[in-house]
Design a protein around this motif. Structure first.
Motif, short mmCIF file in Angstrom:
data_model
loop_
_atom_site.label_atom_id
_atom_site.label_comp_id
_atom_site.label_asym_id
_atom_site.label_seq_id
_atom_site.Cartn_x
_atom_site.Cartn_y
_atom_site.Cartn_z
N ALA A 174 0.83 -1.20 0.00
CA ALA A 174 0.00 0.00 0.00
C ALA A 174 0.87 1.26 0.00
CB ALA A 174 -0.93 0.00 1.21
N ALA A 175 1.96 1.22 0.76
CA ALA A 175 2.90 2.34 0.77
C ALA A 175 3.57 2.50 -0.60
CB ALA A 175 3.95 2.14 1.86
N GLN A 176 3.93 1.39 -1.22
CA GLN A 176 4.51 1.42 -2.56
C GLN A 176 3.55 2.10 -3.54
OE1 GLN A 176 6.75 -1.95 -5.04
NE2 GLN A 176 4.57 -2.36 -4.94
N SER A 177 2.29 1.71 -3.47
CA SER A 177 1.28 2.30 -4.35
C SER A 177 1.12 3.79 -4.10
CB SER A 177 -0.06 1.59 -4.15
OG SER A 177 -1.06 2.12 -4.99
N ALA A 178 1.17 4.19 -2.83
CA ALA A 178 1.05 5.61 -2.48
C ALA A 178 2.20 6.42 -3.06
CB ALA A 178 0.98 5.78 -0.97
N VAL A 179 3.40 5.86 -3.03
CA VAL A 179 4.57 6.54 -3.61
C VAL A 179 4.34 6.77 -5.10
CG1 VAL A 179 7.02 6.30 -4.18
CG2 VAL A 179 6.21 5.72 -1.88
N VAL A 180 3.90 5.74 -5.80
CA VAL A 180 3.67 5.85 -7.24
C VAL A 180 2.61 6.91 -7.53
CG1 VAL A 180 2.79 4.63 -9.27
CG2 VAL A 180 4.40 3.48 -7.73
N THR A 181 1.49 6.84 -6.82
CA THR A 181 0.39 7.77 -7.06
C THR A 181 0.81 9.22 -6.82
OG1 THR A 181 -1.26 6.12 -6.45
CG2 THR A 181 -1.94 8.42 -6.34
N ASN A 182 1.48 9.47 -5.70
CA ASN A 182 1.89 10.83 -5.37
C ASN A 182 2.93 11.37 -6.34
OD1 ASN A 182 0.87 12.02 -2.54
ND2 ASN A 182 0.87 9.78 -2.44
N LEU A 183 3.91 10.55 -6.70
CA LEU A 183 4.95 11.01 -7.63
C LEU A 183 4.38 11.28 -9.01
CD1 LEU A 183 7.99 8.76 -6.63
CD2 LEU A 183 7.63 11.17 -6.07
N GLN A 184 3.52 10.40 -9.48
CA GLN A 184 2.94 10.59 -10.81
C GLN A 184 2.13 11.87 -10.88
OE1 GLN A 184 2.53 6.23 -12.92
NE2 GLN A 184 0.79 6.91 -11.68
N GLN A 185 1.34 12.12 -9.85
CA GLN A 185 0.48 13.30 -9.87
C GLN A 185 1.26 14.59 -9.66
OE1 GLN A 185 -3.07 12.97 -7.50
NE2 GLN A 185 -3.52 10.90 -8.20
N ARG A 186 2.24 14.58 -8.76
CA ARG A 186 2.98 15.81 -8.47
C ARG A 186 3.96 16.16 -9.60
NH1 ARG A 186 4.55 18.85 -4.00
NH2 ARG A 186 2.40 18.42 -3.33
N TYR A 187 4.63 15.14 -10.16
CA TYR A 187 5.68 15.41 -11.14
C TYR A 187 5.27 15.12 -12.57
CZ TYR A 187 8.65 16.02 -7.10
OH TYR A 187 9.19 16.47 -5.91
N ALA A 188 4.02 14.74 -12.79
CA ALA A 188 3.48 14.51 -14.13
C ALA A 188 4.33 13.51 -14.92
CB ALA A 188 3.36 15.84 -14.89
N VAL A 189 4.64 12.39 -14.27
CA VAL A 189 5.37 11.31 -14.94
C VAL A 189 4.51 10.05 -14.93
CG1 VAL A 189 7.67 12.19 -14.38
CG2 VAL A 189 6.52 10.64 -12.79
N ALA A 190 4.71 9.21 -15.92
CA ALA A 190 4.02 7.92 -15.98
C ALA A 190 5.03 6.83 -15.66
CB ALA A 190 3.41 7.70 -17.36
N LEU A 191 4.90 6.22 -14.49
CA LEU A 191 5.84 5.18 -14.06
C LEU A 191 5.40 3.84 -14.63
CD1 LEU A 191 6.40 6.32 -10.37
CD2 LEU A 191 7.74 6.88 -12.40
N THR A 192 6.35 3.15 -15.27
CA THR A 192 6.01 1.90 -15.97
C THR A 192 6.18 0.66 -15.10
OG1 THR A 192 8.28 1.69 -16.82
CG2 THR A 192 6.71 2.92 -18.17
N ALA A 193 6.85 0.81 -13.96
CA ALA A 193 7.08 -0.34 -13.07
C ALA A 193 6.62 0.03 -11.66
CB ALA A 193 8.56 -0.74 -13.06
N PRO A 194 5.30 -0.02 -11.41
CA PRO A 194 4.80 0.39 -10.09
C PRO A 194 5.24 -0.52 -8.96
CG PRO A 194 3.04 -0.55 -11.43
CD PRO A 194 4.20 -0.36 -12.34
N ALA A 195 5.59 -1.77 -9.26
CA ALA A 195 6.08 -2.69 -8.23
C ALA A 195 7.60 -2.56 -8.13
CB ALA A 195 5.67 -4.12 -8.55
N PHE A 196 8.06 -1.34 -7.83
CA PHE A 196 9.49 -1.06 -7.88
C PHE A 196 10.28 -1.77 -6.78
CE2 PHE A 196 7.37 2.52 -5.64
CZ PHE A 196 7.98 2.43 -4.39
N LEU A 197 9.62 -2.15 -5.70
CA LEU A 197 10.35 -2.78 -4.59
C LEU A 197 10.84 -4.17 -4.96
CD1 LEU A 197 11.25 -2.84 -1.59
CD2 LEU A 197 8.95 -3.68 -1.03
N THR A 198 10.01 -4.95 -5.63
CA THR A 198 10.31 -6.38 -5.80
C THR A 198 10.51 -6.81 -7.25
OG1 THR A 198 7.93 -6.87 -5.85
CG2 THR A 198 9.03 -6.99 -3.71
N THR A 199 10.49 -5.88 -8.20
CA THR A 199 10.67 -6.24 -9.60
C THR A 199 12.15 -6.30 -9.95
OG1 THR A 199 8.58 -5.20 -10.24
CG2 THR A 199 10.18 -5.59 -11.99
N PRO A 200 12.68 -7.46 -10.34
CA PRO A 200 14.09 -7.51 -10.74
C PRO A 200 14.34 -6.59 -11.94
CG PRO A 200 13.20 -9.73 -10.42
CD PRO A 200 12.03 -8.79 -10.41
#
Length: 251
Positions: free
Chosen positions: A160-186
Motif C-alpha cells: 500500500a505504501a509502494q502504491s502511495a509513492v507511485v500515485t503521489n509522484l505521478q500526480q505531483r511530477y506529471a510522470v508515468a511510471l512503468t514499473a509500479p512494483a518497484f520494490l520487488t521487480t528484478p
C-alpha cells in the motif's frame, strides 16, 4: 555427542558427519544440527535476500547493510549494483546502501528480491510518517519496536505504501511510471522498467544529482503518510518477495 566426535566413535555415522560438514559449509559458517538445515545457535531462520541498488546509475561496489528484527548482515554490490546475501535473521529487515555521498534505504518483508532505489527511500519516508515517526527513528527502532516490526513485515501495508509513492509522484511530477512494483521487480540498470522510471523522476526534479530524493519529494511523501496513519494492521504475511500494488492515498 557432536558430529565431530561421532566421526571417531562409530564408522556407521561417517555419512552423517560428511552431510553435517557439507551443510555447515553451505550455511556460511552457521551451526547446523542433524537434518534440519541451516540455523544459527540462536534459532533464527536462514533468509536469502537479493536486489539491485541504483539511482539511474548502478551503485557498484556499495556497502549493503541488513538490519532486521533480529540479526544483521552485510554484502557488497557488484558492478551492476546487484547484491545478494543469505544469513540468519528474523524478518523484517531494513536495507541500507551506501556509496560515496549517497545513502538509500529499503526493506524486506520476506526472502526474495527487494531493490534499493530513491523510490524505496521515499516508501520508507511514507511508512515512517504513517507510524507517527521519521525514517531515522524507524530504522533505529526496528529491533525493539513491535509495531514497527509488525507493519514492515506486513506485505499489504508495504505494498500500500509502494502504491502511495507511485500515485503521489505521478500526480505531483506529471510522470508515468512503468514499473509500479518497484520494490520487488528484478531489473538491470540501463534497461526499461524500474531504472528508466528513476531516470524519468530525476529528469522531472524528484531526484537530485546525487541520486537522492529531492527535499520536496520527501516532504510530499511525509505529508501523505501523515494523512493516512496506521493504527492497526493485519497479520504479517510470510512468503517470497511479492509483486503488485496495494492501495495508498494521494493527499
Amino acid at each position: 555427542m557432536n558430529t565431530h566426535s561421532a566421526c571417531f566413535v562409530r564408522p556407521a555415522l561417517a555419512a552423517l558427519c560428511v552431510a553435517s560438514l557439507a551443510t555447515l559449509v553451505a550455511c556460511g559458517g552457521s551451526v547446523c544440527v542433524g537434518f534440519d538445515g541451516c540455523g544459527g545457535g540462536n534459532g533464527m531462520p536462514n533468509v536469502a535476500i537479493s536486489g539491485t541498488a541504483a539511482t539511474g546509475r548502478a551503485l557498484a561496489s556499495a556497502m549493503v547493510s541488513f538490519s532486521c528484527a533480529q540479526g544483521s548482515g552485510s554484502a557488497l554490490s557488484d558492478g551492476g549494483g546487484h547484491y545478494s546475501i543469505t544469513f540468519n535473521a528474523t524478518l523484517p529487515c531494513i536495507l541500507t546502501v551506501t556509496s560515496g555521498g549517497t545513502t538509500l534505504h529499503s526493506l524486506a518483508f520476506a526472502g526474495g528480491t527487494f531493490n534499493t532505489t530513491p523510490e524505496t527511500e521515499l516508501m520508507l519516508v511514507y511508512l515512517a510518517s504513517q507510524l507517527g515517526t521519521n525514517e531515522t527513528s524507524l530504522i533505529a527502532g526496528l529491533p525493539s519496536n513491535s509495531q514497527f516490526q509488525q507493519v514492515l513485515a506486513n506485505q499489504a501495508d508495504v505494498l500500500a505504501a509502494q502504491s502511495a509513492v507511485v500515485t503521489n509522484l505521478q500526480q505531483r511530477y506529471a510522470v508515468a511510471l512503468t514499473a509500479p512494483a518497484f520494490l520487488t521487480t528484478p531489473f538491470i540498470v540501463g534497461q526499461a522498467g524500474v531504472d528508466s522510471d528513476v531516470g524519468a523522476l530525476a529528469a522531472a526534479g524528484a531526484i537530485d544529482a546525487n541520486g537522492m530524493p529531492d527535499p520536496a519529494a520527501v516532504s510530499l511523501l511525509s505529508a501523505a503518510g501523515l494523512a493516512h496513519p496506521l493504527t492497526t494492521t493485519s497479520t504479517p504475511s510470510s512468503g517470497t518477495g511479492g509483486t503488485g500494488s496495494g492501495t495508498g492515498g494521494m493527499m
